[in-house]
Motif scaffolding. Structure first.
Motif, short mmCIF file in Angstrom:
data_model
loop_
_atom_site.label_atom_id
_atom_site.label_comp_id
_atom_site.label_asym_id
_atom_site.label_seq_id
_atom_site.Cartn_x
_atom_site.Cartn_y
_atom_site.Cartn_z
N LEU B 55 18.20 14.27 41.76
CA LEU B 55 18.46 15.27 42.81
C LEU B 55 17.23 16.12 43.08
N VAL B 56 16.53 16.52 42.00
CA VAL B 56 15.34 17.35 42.18
C VAL B 56 14.29 16.60 42.99
N ASN B 57 14.15 15.31 42.64
CA ASN B 57 13.21 14.47 43.37
C ASN B 57 13.56 14.39 44.85
N MET B 58 14.88 14.25 45.11
CA MET B 58 15.31 14.17 46.50
C MET B 58 15.06 15.46 47.25
N ILE B 59 15.24 16.59 46.55
CA ILE B 59 15.00 17.88 47.20
C ILE B 59 13.55 17.99 47.65
N TYR B 60 12.62 17.50 46.79
CA TYR B 60 11.21 17.59 47.18
C TYR B 60 10.86 16.53 48.21
N ASP B 61 11.59 15.40 48.19
CA ASP B 61 11.24 14.29 49.06
C ASP B 61 11.72 14.45 50.49
N ILE B 62 12.80 15.18 50.67
CA ILE B 62 13.49 15.14 51.96
C ILE B 62 12.60 15.75 53.03
N LEU B 80 21.78 19.30 48.91
CA LEU B 80 21.27 18.76 47.65
C LEU B 80 21.21 19.84 46.58
N ILE B 81 20.81 21.07 47.00
CA ILE B 81 20.76 22.16 46.01
C ILE B 81 22.16 22.46 45.48
N SER B 120 29.10 17.18 51.24
CA SER B 120 28.24 16.62 52.28
C SER B 120 29.04 15.95 53.38
N SER B 121 30.36 16.14 53.40
CA SER B 121 31.15 15.43 54.40
C SER B 121 31.07 16.15 55.73
N PHE B 474 18.26 31.26 49.83
CA PHE B 474 17.78 31.38 51.21
C PHE B 474 17.49 30.01 51.81
N THR B 475 16.81 29.16 51.03
CA THR B 475 16.53 27.79 51.50
C THR B 475 17.83 27.07 51.81
N THR B 476 18.80 27.20 50.89
CA THR B 476 20.07 26.52 51.08
C THR B 476 20.74 26.94 52.37
#
Lengths: 165, 482
Positions: B55-62, B80-81, B120-121, B474-476
């Motif tokens: 999940l952390v990887n996806m947060i940085y990748d997106i 993702l967060i 996420s739906s 805030f990001t979320t």
């Protein structure tokens, strides 16, 4: 008991309606699942429980007027709203008439329901299909967790002795 | 365009659940070295641990703002967060558990999977499937001690009422489908203001409030929280609320954005009633878990106020409240697990004199309870402060005033427990089993002390450096609301 039988007739009516509308597979499925399995299960439960009718009537009639009033209000509201929105007496922003999903686009030329359902469910809606299967898995695990008991004095099937005797 | 990489955590979790199910079936028959319950616990924890780097990887990748998967799931940084928060919290609760049955862990994993799908739906059918996956596993978890009368009662009650809630949700979805012919959130939001969407939306929001145990629909919560085993109660009170709250805000601000003026009063009134009931009904309770249930209802009221007001600030405050609530709840439930034994009724009389028997534990309970009441130098203060200020700024003055008053009233029962801990004489009261806490077998285990230490550190110091919390939330919020 009578109300369960009435429920059975309701299901039969629904499936008849579905078959007349041309969705024969769903109609038959309704008949098999609801009448064949669920309603019969209800019937067995009602037969086995031996409920005394008098107590139930005493307890429920107290709240009947209140429920009736709320139910009538809700039914009138829904009737009003559905009349307005579906029949299109008010026009709001041009989107008034509902546009349902056109399944014939998704069918690739098939006319039979069972083939078209199969094609749609494995291509367009596969996520729903898989998640529904996981939900069934949960219910299976739950039923086993809540009911299975390993008691010691019960005779169990021993497959090895069974096939070697 | 299907982008299957972005639902990799769900796929991984599903695969691991199926494999673990087979594994536990085989090894429960054979027993032996790998069939031990302790091992099963750590295998399950390892499954969740693998999700975290993913999940952390996806947060940085997106890179895109919003990724659609077949118009049914949407993935963004915020989602993702939230998933990361859900996985971390589940991990902690799983770590807290004693050696439970193997099915217990499987059901927790299944319910976590349901939450990850739910947040996420962006489709009504997906929403229903997600919530059904969550609640079905929770019904079973509530009744998992099937020899215990109260646990069975809790499971049955939760099942019947929850099934009704799901029915209401389905009815709302059906009504929206009648009116629009669509199930996708974005497509429904194009339809503008129409009565049929209002009624359907009200029904759906009502069902979600029911699942959150917000006030007019809260009646099941104290009984279920009280009856279920404590570790399951901890899961109930913390993890599903995060997911369902985010799902609710998704629904409100994507699907029902055009009719938000009609839906808003429902959410606001529900939040206000939750704060009132959460503070007043808990005064007369004698069981600690019931008090915590009402306290959860009160906290839920504050979060709903934040979401219902609907400004950027209030939404942000609501998310901060969620994180703070998670931290405080983990701490307080760890304490419940520490103080009370397995088959014991959780009367608060047992808290008497803890400060003299185990000083550190006593001060931990005291600080956490003060933080839950919202006393300034602690973390519970920031969240309540931000919510109330944002409610006041959007000109709901009366709601803000009532929320403050109810916060004061709820201070009473937190302070009463603190009085039991610090100021009551152990001799004069009839519950004297307090002595069992630090003597003999009931020592605080190492994982409990680590979790208690970590959370109390956060509770005491996060107000000095709230940068991580505020930036993350805030990001979320930015990515969810856009």
């Amino acid at each position: 008991m009578h109300s369960v039988l009435a429920l059975v007739t309701t299901f039969v009516n629904t499936s008849g309606l579905m078959i007349m509308m041309g969705i024969d597979f769903l109609g038959l499925l309704f008949l098999i699942v609801y009448v064949g399995a669920i309603a019969i299960l209800f019937l067995f439960v009602v037969m086995m429980l031996n409920i005394k009718l008098v107590e139930i009537i005493d307890n429920t009639t107290r709240y009947a007027p209140l429920g009736l009033i709320i139910g009538i209000i809700l039914a009138l509201e829904l009737n009003y709203v559905i009349n307005i929105s579906v029949k299109g007496e008010q026009s709001i922003s041009g989107f008034n008439q509902p546009v349902y999903v056109d399944f014939s686009e998704l069918l690739y030329g098939n006319k039979e329901t069972i083939i078209s359902i199969g094609q749609v469910i494995y291509t367009e809606y596969w996520l729903y299909f898989i998640i529904a299967s996981i939900i069934l898995l949960v219910s299976m695990v739950g039923a086993i967790v809540l009911t299975l008991k390993h008691e010691e004095n019960v005779k169990r099937q021993d497959i090895y002795t069974q096939i070697t005797r | 365009m299907l982008n299957i990489n972005w639902i990799m955590p769900e796929i991984l979790l599903t695969a691991s659940i199926v494999i673990l199910l087979g594994y536990t079936v085989v090894y429960s028959k054979i027993g032996g070295k790998f069939g031990q319950r302790n091992k099963i616990k750590y295998i399950n924890i390892f499954v969740l641990l693998t999700l975290i780097p993913l999940l952390v990887n996806m947060i940085y990748d997106i890179s895109d703002i919003n990724i659609n998967i077949k118009n049914q799931l949407s993935i963004s940084v915020g989602v993702l967060i939230i998933k990361l928060i859900i996985v971390l919290t589940t991990l902690i609760i799983m770590w807290l558990s004693k050696k439970e049955k193997a099915e217990w862990y499987i059901l927790i994993l299944l319910s976590t999977l349901g939450l990850m799908i739910f947040v996420s739906s962006i489709d009504l059918i997906m929403l229903y499937l997600g919530i059904e996956l969550i609640s079905l596993s929770l019904y079973v978890l509530a009744a998992i001690k099937r020899d215990n009368k109260e646990s069975t009662e809790a499971g049955l009650k939760y099942f019947i009422l929850g099934a009704m809630g799901s029915g209401i949700l389905l009815m709302g979805s059906a009504i929206i489908y009648i009116g629009t012919g669509k199930t996708n959130f974005y497509e429904i939001s194009l339809y503008g203001k129409s009565e049929i969407i209002i009624i359907g939306g009200l029904l759906i929001v009502m069902a979600l409030l029911f699942k959150l145990a917000a006030a007019p629909f809260h009646m099941w919560a104290p009984d279920v929280y009280d009856g279920a085993p404590t570790i399951v109660t901890a899961y109930f009170a913390i993890v599903p609320k995060v997911g369902i709250l985010i799902g609710l805000s998704n629904l409100l601000y994507i699907c029902l954005i055009n009719i938000i003026d009609e839906i808003q009063p429902l959410v606001l009134v529900s939040g206000l009633m939750s704060t009132i009931i959460g503070s007043i009904a808990a005064i007369n309770q004698t069981k600690f878990k019931r008090i915590l249930a009402y306290s959860a209802i009160g906290h839920m009221g504050f979060m709903l106020l934040g979401i219902g007001v609907g400004t950027y600030d209030s939404f942000w405050g609501s998310l901060i409240y969620i994180v703070v609530y998670i931290i405080m709840s983990i701490n307080i439930f760890t304490i419940v697990l520490t103080i009370y034994k397995d088959n014991e009724k959780e009367y608060i009389g047992k808290m008497i004199g803890i400060s003299r028997k185990n000083v550190v534990l006593g001060y931990t309970v005291g600080i956490t309870l003060l933080s839950m009441a919202g006393i300034p130098p602690l973390i519970g203060f920031i969240s309540k402060y931000i919510i109330i200020v944002s409610v006041m700024k959007s000109e709901h003055i009366l709601i803000g005033v009532i929320a403050i008053l109810m916060s004061v009233i709820s201070g009473y029962y937190y302070l009463r427990i603190i009085q039991y801990i610090f100021f009551k004489d152990t001799q004069e009261y009839k519950y004297r089993e307090v002595y069992g806490i630090i003597e003999g077998d009931n020592k605080i285990s190492i994982e409990k002390s680590i979790i208690l230490g970590g959370t109390i550190y956060l509770i005491m110091t996060l107000i000095l450096m709230p940068k991580l919390l505020t930036t993350m939330t805030f990001t979320t919020i930015t990515s969810i609301l856009i």
